[in-house]
Design an enzyme around this catalytic site. Structure first.
Site, PDB file in Angstrom:
ATOM      1  N   GLN A 143      75.034  -3.836   9.359  1.00 14.74           N
ATOM      2  CA  GLN A 143      75.134  -3.717  10.725  1.00 14.74           C
ATOM      3  C   GLN A 143      74.991  -2.199  11.106  1.00 14.74           C
ATOM      4  OE1 GLN A 143      75.231  -6.116  13.136  1.00 14.74           O
ATOM      5  NE2 GLN A 143      75.044  -4.432  14.751  1.00 14.74           N
ATOM      6  N   LYS A 197      75.310 -13.434  14.344  1.00 15.02           N
ATOM      7  CA  LYS A 197      74.518 -13.757  13.175  1.00 15.02           C
ATOM      8  C   LYS A 197      74.888 -14.724  12.013  1.00 15.02           C
ATOM      9  CE  LYS A 197      72.439  -9.245  14.319  1.00 15.02           C
ATOM     10  NZ  LYS A 197      72.357  -7.872  13.876  1.00 15.02           N
ATOM     11  N   ASP A 221      66.096  -7.229   7.220  1.00 21.26           N
ATOM     12  CA  ASP A 221      66.325  -6.727   8.649  1.00 21.26           C
ATOM     13  C   ASP A 221      65.092  -5.382   8.835  1.00 21.26           C
ATOM     14  OD1 ASP A 221      67.498  -6.184  11.019  1.00 21.26           O
ATOM     15  OD2 ASP A 221      68.765  -4.700  10.436  1.00 21.26           O
TER      16      ASP A 221
END
Length: 282
Positions: A99, A55, A122
């Site tokens: 994450q 990413k 996200d």
């Protein structure tokens, strides 16, 4: 029956990232501030380390600054929350990616909720799920958002179709179903307690497999001509759908890899630039 066409997520994601890079460059030139994504990683799980590195590399491709915050594996929930609140308050950070999964000792939901909604690129907070479900401005969960972009790219209109979502996770299955519902599909959620999963899947015009069980959906379960979206991934490049048999019955199908995965990252980058534009007032 003719084999299904492949839904090329890699090619579409490349185009989205190219457009995102142009927007990021324009934003940087106009404001003097480059869009910035902060990534937070707890521990050193090899798969998570790889995902975060990927990413961050994509950020560079798109002209987005990345700030990485590694935390030890024994970090507490309180410490993760404090880190995320600090990043949320930092005007130099426009988007935050935590994450996951994290260790079982961390309250994942409490951690997610420490992310300011305007920086939740996200799409993992309660606020993001609510705005997405009500069709209000906000951020979608990246994988479901990427799935909808793939459907649009290949001319699949969910309106009036039966969609079966196999999986009910808070950041994949549930939001995927809500996005399909918002596009006038008739949505059925299936999960580990569903009786006769095969029968439910056979009724579907659109199948979204998002349960994390390799080859759970077999070709014989797929309605001829159905659109099959495989959002699963297991070691060995295996998805939740038995590709070799499903490709003989579906009209469109995503490969693993190269289908949903690239779209997830492209959506994350696009939403980071969206977040920066809103926060910088342009």
């Amino acid at each position: 029956m003719t084999q299904a066409r492949l839904m090329d997520g890699t090619a579409l994601a490349r185009r989205i990232v190219e457009e995102t890079a142009k927007r990021a460059a324009d934003l940087t030139e106009r404001t003097g501030s480059a869009p910035c994504l902060a990534t937070v990683l707890v521990g050193e799980d090899p798969a998570s380390v790889t995902y975060v590195r990927m990413k961050r590399n994509r950020c560079r491709t798109a002209g987005i600054t990345s700030r990485h915050v590694p935390l030890p594996a024994d970090t507490t929930t309180e410490q993760v929350v404090a880190t995320l609140r600090e990043l949320s308050a930092d005007p130099g950070v426009h988007g935050i990616l935590l994450q996951h999964p994290m260790g079982p000792h961390i309250d994942e939901r409490a951690a997610f909720e420490a992310i300011a909604p305007q920086k939740d690129v996200d799409g993992v907070t309660f606020a993001s799920f609510a705005t997405m479900s009500f069709g209000l401005p906000g951020f979608v969960s990246c994988t479901p958002g990427g799935i909808m972009r793939l459907l649009d790219e290949y001319g699949v209109d969910p309106a009036g179709r039966r969609a079966v979502v196999v999986g009910r996770s808070a950041i994949l299955g549930k939001p995927a179903g809500m996005l399909l519902l918002a596009r006038d599909a008739t949505v059925t959620y299936c999960h580990s307690r569903t009786t006769d999963l095969s029968a439910a899947v056979r009724e579907a015009d659109i199948v979204v497999a998002a349960v994390g069980r390799p080859r759970l959906i077999r070709g014989q379960d797929v309605k001829p001509g159905a659109v099959v979206i495989d959002a699963g991934y297991s070691p060995g490049n295996v998805g939740d759908v038995d590709f070799d048999s499903a490709v003989e019955r579906a009209s469109l199908i995503t490969p693993v890899p190269g289908g949903v995965g690239p779209m997830t990252i492209a959506t994350l980058l696009e939403q980071t630039v969206d977040a920066a534009a809103r926060q910088l007032g342009v």
